[in-house]
Design an enzyme around this catalytic site. Structure first.
Site, short mmCIF file in Angstrom:
data_model
loop_
_atom_site.label_atom_id
_atom_site.label_comp_id
_atom_site.label_asym_id
_atom_site.label_seq_id
_atom_site.Cartn_x
_atom_site.Cartn_y
_atom_site.Cartn_z
CG ASP A 185 -1.78 -1.22 1.30
OD1 ASP A 185 -2.30 -1.63 0.26
OD2 ASP A 185 -1.92 -1.79 2.40
CB SER A 195 1.35 6.46 2.83
OG SER A 195 0.35 5.73 3.49
NE ARG A 196 0.16 2.48 -4.44
CZ ARG A 196 1.29 1.82 -4.34
NH1 ARG A 196 1.51 1.11 -3.25
NH2 ARG A 196 2.19 1.85 -5.29
CB VAL A 197 -3.37 4.51 3.94
CG1 VAL A 197 -4.39 4.84 5.01
CG2 VAL A 197 -3.37 3.02 3.65
#
Length: 747
Positions: free
Chosen positions: A580, A605-607
């Protein structure tokens, strides 16, 4: 008489206790109890000697002198503090003594169990027990013939061969009537499926007594040798009683014999075709599954990793030099698994879950398979709870949430392991269990890691799974899967866990070695074609579950080592596409003194801000853009010296922010301190500082705020977003700090 009845009932499936004489058995067991008691007495003596050699305890030590008595009854408080420290030291010392005692008793118990089983085998192999055991052979034969069947593996074998081999083995020559009876029944069974039997009768004195019938790969065993084999394993697995004295251990051993349930043991046998470089090729075991455990005659175990039409590939866990071609291999009947649970916290274990830290065996009955399906989409929930690493550059720029998979990537010696260790240290007191999987590392590096975690109080909630460079490729292969199984205990029990894979580059190399030895076709960079699936099924096991599915979370931090910063290589691109996000550590930044050397442009950070507190999200919203602008301008400024004032201001502010993001090892920061520092630097309150004075500015800021404005740290600790009025108050306090603490020092 009851003890003998239970014993023979276990050994011979509960048939005919009255056939075994009492007079000759009881004296032997009385003597064996004396021998076991003597061994336990020797263990207690060794323990007492070890205790005498222990250094003076904390209880016996007194401080040289107390400080002068403070005001307001401070001496009483000091005495209470010293008393609590003494009590804690006494508790720790008592736990150490109890562990020493338990280990000594456990060693003596294990030796006694093995000696007891040998004594039983020797006793039952002599008259008059031999005659009485032989009288049971017709009854045992009927019990076996009731259970025989043709397995799917046998049917598959008959499709290619019209003959299925049947072998009857006994400790002594059987009566012709009994041999003919078994031959007729097995022949009739095989003819029903169109097979031609090949009936063999053998005599093997090592069986001691009873019968063993083999049809194809399947063995129906009712021999004394097999019963003693299971008896020894069952007794060794029994946990020690809480009361550690020789009588309780003896009674526990006898209870284990009485509680053992007699049964017909059915298993499959194969044979070793060849063995080399830790890879064993097997014949037979037609019904075995991928990932199942097998046991060799020498006691070593392995795991099935390849199934072909004519042979089976197996990786050996232990020393494969003890395995010979033609030797027998036994199907254990379970998938490879490791012990799990709270008992593993604070321990260093190998990939099989066995302790290697010298603190004795790990006492847990819980196990989980090393290969387990990842949670499904309906069982997962979105990542919204931050997992603070205590590292400013991470928590502010590439935040990590509980249940996330964030890759740490960079060249060798760029600070990847240091970043992970700091993340573990920051979980102290946050009810987050940590698992560190060291793959292909030096044993000295693992020992140093353990010492650091113990020094900073983090080992109590951490498990280290070590597969050093000296271990076999098979052990390095299963190490991360074993760590994932240990983390899933916390996942499905509603707890949070952080697992670190250091590193998956070496794991991929170990898997490539195994695949090439298994003669699998190689692909890009000689890796097998399923290496992507290897890491995806590993990392997909990290998740944050819904309350209905367990409610826990596993956060994975895999590491990948690059060559000369090449993130476009095969393994790095694979893991990048699985995770992620990634934290890229740049060697040039590391050599320039930027620690941690996080490359803001390549890290993501894909979050995103979903894994940040509202406060951190508020103060760091412009941070990534400002740093990206600084890096771009700093690159162009190298080619020219004539810079305007605005460019110089941007470069100066960027240098201060980069200096503020520097952080020493083993010094994680709480979230509120990070937010306060970033706010102070980004709002220009550090404009009068240089790169060299930023560290002093940071430490002074925290101390001044906690001393003169204690309500502000308390407000920041909540993590809630600051209102306009609260933001003005914080900025006002920062202005006071600069005027009073920084400019005052300058004056």
């Amino acid at each position: 008489m009851h003890f003998l009845y239970a014993l023979v009932n276990f050994l011979l499936l509960g048939l005919g206790l009255w056939l075994v004489g009492r007079r000759s058995v009881l004296p032997r067991f009385a003597q064996r109890r004396k021998d076991i008691g003597k061994a336990l007495d020797e263990a207690e003596a060794l323990e007492a000697a070890a205790l005498e050699e222990q250094p003076e305890t904390e209880k016996e030590k007194e401080p040289d002198a107390l400080p002068e008595e403070p005001e307001d009854g401070g001496l009483d408080a000091l005495r209470r503090t010293l008393g609590s420290e003494k009590a804690l030291a006494e508790q720790v010392h008592a736990r150490e003594l109890e562990e020493l005692r338990r280990e000594a008793m456990g060693t003596a118990r294990d030796q006694a169990v093995r000696a007891l089983c040998l004594e039983l085998g020797d006793h039952l192999g002599r008259e008059p027990q031999v005659s009485r055991l032989r009288a049971l052979e017709p009854i045992l034969a009927e019990r076996i013939l009731e259970k025989i069947s043709i397995t799917p593996g046998d049917m598959c074998y008959l499709m290619h061969h019209d003959v299925l081999y049947v072998t009857l083995t006994s400790a002594y020559p059987l009566a012709d009537e009994l041999v003919d009876l078994i031959g007729q029944r097995t022949t009739a069974l095989l003819r029903e499926v169109g097979g031609k039997p090949s009936y063999w009768v053998k005599v093997d004195p090592d069986l001691i007594g009873g019968l063993r019938l083999r049809i194809g790969d399947t063995v129906y065993d009712m021999t004394v040798e097999n019963r003693l084999y299971h008896l020894e394993k069952d007794l060794l697995k029994r946990p020690l009683d809480k009361v550690l004295d020789k009588e309780s251990i003896l009674e526990d051993m006898m209870a284990g014999i009485r509680e053992a349930e007699p049964q017909l043991d059915t298993f499959q046998l194969g044979r070793v075709l060849s063995i080399s470089d830790g890879i064993c090729w097997l014949d037979g075991l037609a019904d075995i599954m991928y990932g199942e455990v097998v046991e060799f005659d020498c006691g070593e175990r392995g795991m099935i990793l390849d199934i072909e039409p004519q042979r089976i590939g197996c990786v050996v866990f232990g020393d494969y030099e003890n395995i010979e071609s033609g030797s027998r291999v036994r199907r254990v009947g379970r998938i490879a698994s490791v012990p799990v649970g709270e008992a593993l916290l604070g321990r260093v274990v190998d990939p099989l879950g066995q302790a290697i830290d010298g603190k004795g065996r790990i006492r847990t009955d819980l196990k989980r398979p090393i290969e387990y399906p990842a949670p499904g989409i309906p069982d997962r929930r979105s990542i919204s709870v931050p997992l603070h690493t205590g590292i400013k550059a991470i928590d502010a720029l590439v935040p990590i949430g509980r249940g996330q998979r964030e890759l740490i990537i960079g060249d060798r010696q760029s600070g990847k392991s240091a970043l992970a260790v700091d993340a573990i240290l920051n979980q102290r007191g946050k009810n987050v269990a940590c698992i560190y999987v060291a793959i292909g590392q030096k044993e000295t590096a693992v020992a140093e890691l353990r010492d650091k975690l113990e020094k900073y109080g983090a080992m109590s909630y951490t498990t280290i799974v070590s597969a050093p460079a000296s271990s076999s490729a098979s052990m390095q292969y299963i190490a991360p899967f074993a760590g994932a199984a240990m983390s899933e205990y916390f996942l499905y029990s509603g707890q949070d866990c952080l697992i670190i894979y250091d590193d998956l580059s070496k794991h991929a190399v170990a898997y490539r070695e195994l695949s090439l030895l298994l003669h699998r076709p190689s692909g890009r960079e000689a890796y097998p074609g399923d290496v992507f699936y290897l890491h995806s099924r590993l990392l997909e096991r990290a998740a944050r579950l819904t309350e209905e599915a367990g409610g826990g979370s596993v956060t994975a931090l895999p590491m990948i080592e690059t060559q000369m910063g090449d993130i476009s290589a095969y393994i790095p691109t694979n893991v990048i596409s699985i995770t992620d996000g990634q934290i890229f550590l740049e060697t040039d930044l590391f050599n320039a003194g930027q620690r941690p050397a996080v490359n803001v442009g390549l890290s993501v950070s894909r979050v995103g801000s979903a894994a940040q507190t509202p406060l951190m999200k508020q103060v760091s919203s412009r941070l990534r853009m400002d740093l990206a602008q600084y890096r771009e301008l700093s690159t162009f400024s190298q080619f020219g010296s004539d810079l305007d004032d605005s460019t110089r201001a941007v470069l100066s502010a960027g240098e201060r922010m980069m200096a503020a993001l520097c952080q020493r090892r083993y010094a994680p920061l709480p979230d509120w301190k990070q937010a306060l520092l970033i706010l102070a630097v980004s709002e220009g309150f550090a404009a009068g500082e240089s790169k060299e004075t930023m560290e002093d500015f940071e430490s002074s800021l925290y101390a001044w705020m906690e001393t003169y404005e204690p309500t502000i740290p308390e407000r920041l600790k909540t993590g809630a977003k600051l209102s306009g009025e609260e933001m003005d108050r914080v900025k006002e306090a920062l202005g006071r700090f600069v005027r009073e603490a920084r400019h005052g020092d300058a004056d």
